[in-house]
Design an enzyme around this catalytic site. Structure first.
Site, mmCIF file in Angstrom:
data_model
loop_
_atom_site.group_PDB
_atom_site.id
_atom_site.type_symbol
_atom_site.label_atom_id
_atom_site.label_comp_id
_atom_site.label_asym_id
_atom_site.label_seq_id
_atom_site.Cartn_x
_atom_site.Cartn_y
_atom_site.Cartn_z
ATOM 1 N N ASP A 54 0.866 -1.172 0.000
ATOM 2 C CA ASP A 54 0.000 0.000 0.000
ATOM 3 C C ASP A 54 0.906 1.227 0.000
ATOM 4 O OD1 ASP A 54 -1.657 2.149 0.596
ATOM 5 O OD2 ASP A 54 -2.840 1.058 2.084
ATOM 6 N N VAL A 55 0.828 2.032 -1.055
ATOM 7 C CA VAL A 55 1.766 3.155 -1.187
ATOM 8 C C VAL A 55 1.559 4.232 -0.135
ATOM 9 C CG1 VAL A 55 2.142 2.809 -3.666
ATOM 10 C CG2 VAL A 55 0.323 4.377 -2.890
ATOM 11 N N ASN A 81 3.274 5.932 -10.359
ATOM 12 C CA ASN A 81 2.057 5.912 -11.166
ATOM 13 C C ASN A 81 0.766 5.748 -10.366
ATOM 14 O OD1 ASN A 81 0.364 5.227 -13.673
ATOM 15 N ND2 ASN A 81 0.310 3.280 -12.569
ATOM 16 N N TYR A 149 -8.828 15.287 -7.133
ATOM 17 C CA TYR A 149 -7.878 14.794 -8.129
ATOM 18 C C TYR A 149 -7.036 15.929 -8.688
ATOM 19 C CZ TYR A 149 -6.247 12.228 -12.266
ATOM 20 O OH TYR A 149 -5.468 11.624 -13.232
ATOM 21 N N LYS A 153 -2.955 16.520 -8.406
ATOM 22 C CA LYS A 153 -2.125 16.457 -9.611
ATOM 23 C C LYS A 153 -1.357 17.770 -9.821
ATOM 24 C CE LYS A 153 -2.815 12.227 -10.787
ATOM 25 N NZ LYS A 153 -1.682 11.256 -10.766
#
Length: 242
Positions: A54-55, A81, A149, A153
């Site tokens: 799990d990042v 990614n 989001y 980003k």
């Protein structure tokens, strides 16, 4: 032997990139939460290293990167990614829990993985490596109803710029790829929903255009860097979207 770790490698762009780099002869570390999906990507590939992780978990990320380098000897590249979209809608309809989840995956997860990659690239011999962050068209121009989001980003772009600057003394190159509407399962599902609703689906492109771009970035010597690359379906509404 060149080595790369790819996060979000169990599906979509991450899976396609993993397969492309394996076909190109790289040793590929596969990070995602779903071990069974990673095993499917790695099936029949002796150069694939499955790293269920799990990042958003700092300890798990550290163990995954340390284990990969212990097995392969070095880390030449990270494709950062892993990401998610989260709840769609105007800001007052976005649950705080959804905001925090998107920030955790898209920003903190990228920070944790870049941190570990930087650690190894700085200390290995020969020194250096390449980090490529997956930004988005939304790192520049937002879609409506995408506050979580889009905010993350935009932050990824700041992360990319800072890593590029901080990596210079250590031969660590950092760039960003901003991708628009590559045909993955997720985009295919969006198209099906649009058609079912009587709408025209957005233009899209073969995901191979993305993996070819990443292979180009990976093939550069460390004295050269693609700082930002936008790869998108030619007719998608990006230019003039604002």
């Amino acid at each position: 032997m060149s080595t790369i770790i790819i996060t979000g490698a169990s599906s979509g762009i991450g899976e396609a990139t993993a397969r492309a780099f394996l076909d190109a002869g790289w040793t590929v570390g596969l990070i995602a939460r779903r071990a069974d999906r990673l095993e499917a990507v790695a099936q029949g590939q002796d150069r694939a290293v499955v790293l269920p992780c799990d990042v958003t978990d700092p300890d798990a990320v550290e163990q995954a990167f340390d284990g990969f380098v212990e097995q392969t000897g070095r880390l030449d590249m990270l494709f950062n990614n892993a990401g998610m979209f989260g709840h769609a809608g105007p800001i007052d309809e976005v649950p705080v829990e959804s905001w925090l989840q998107v920030v955790n995956v898209n920003l903190t997860g990228m920070f944790l993985c870049a941190r570990q990659a930087f650690k190894h690239m700085r200390r290995q011999d020969p020194q250096g490596g390449r980090i490529v962050n997956n930004g988005s068209i939304s790192a520049h121009v937002p879609r409506d109803g995408s506050v979580s989001y889009t905010a993350t980003k935009h932050a990824v772009t700041g992360l990319t710029r800072t890593l590029s600057l901080d990596g210079r003394p250590f031969d660590i190159a950092c760039g960003q790829i901003d991708i628009g509407n590559a045909r993955t399962d997720m985009v295919a599902e969006q198209h099906e929903r649009a058609i079912a609703a009587g709408q025209e689906p957005d233009p899209s492109m073969d995901v191979k255009n993305v993996t070819d771009a990443l292979l180009y970035m990976a093939g550069l010597p460390l004295e050269a860097n693609v700082q930002f690359m936008t790869v998108m379906a030619t007719k998608m509404p990006y230019i003039g979207r604002g």
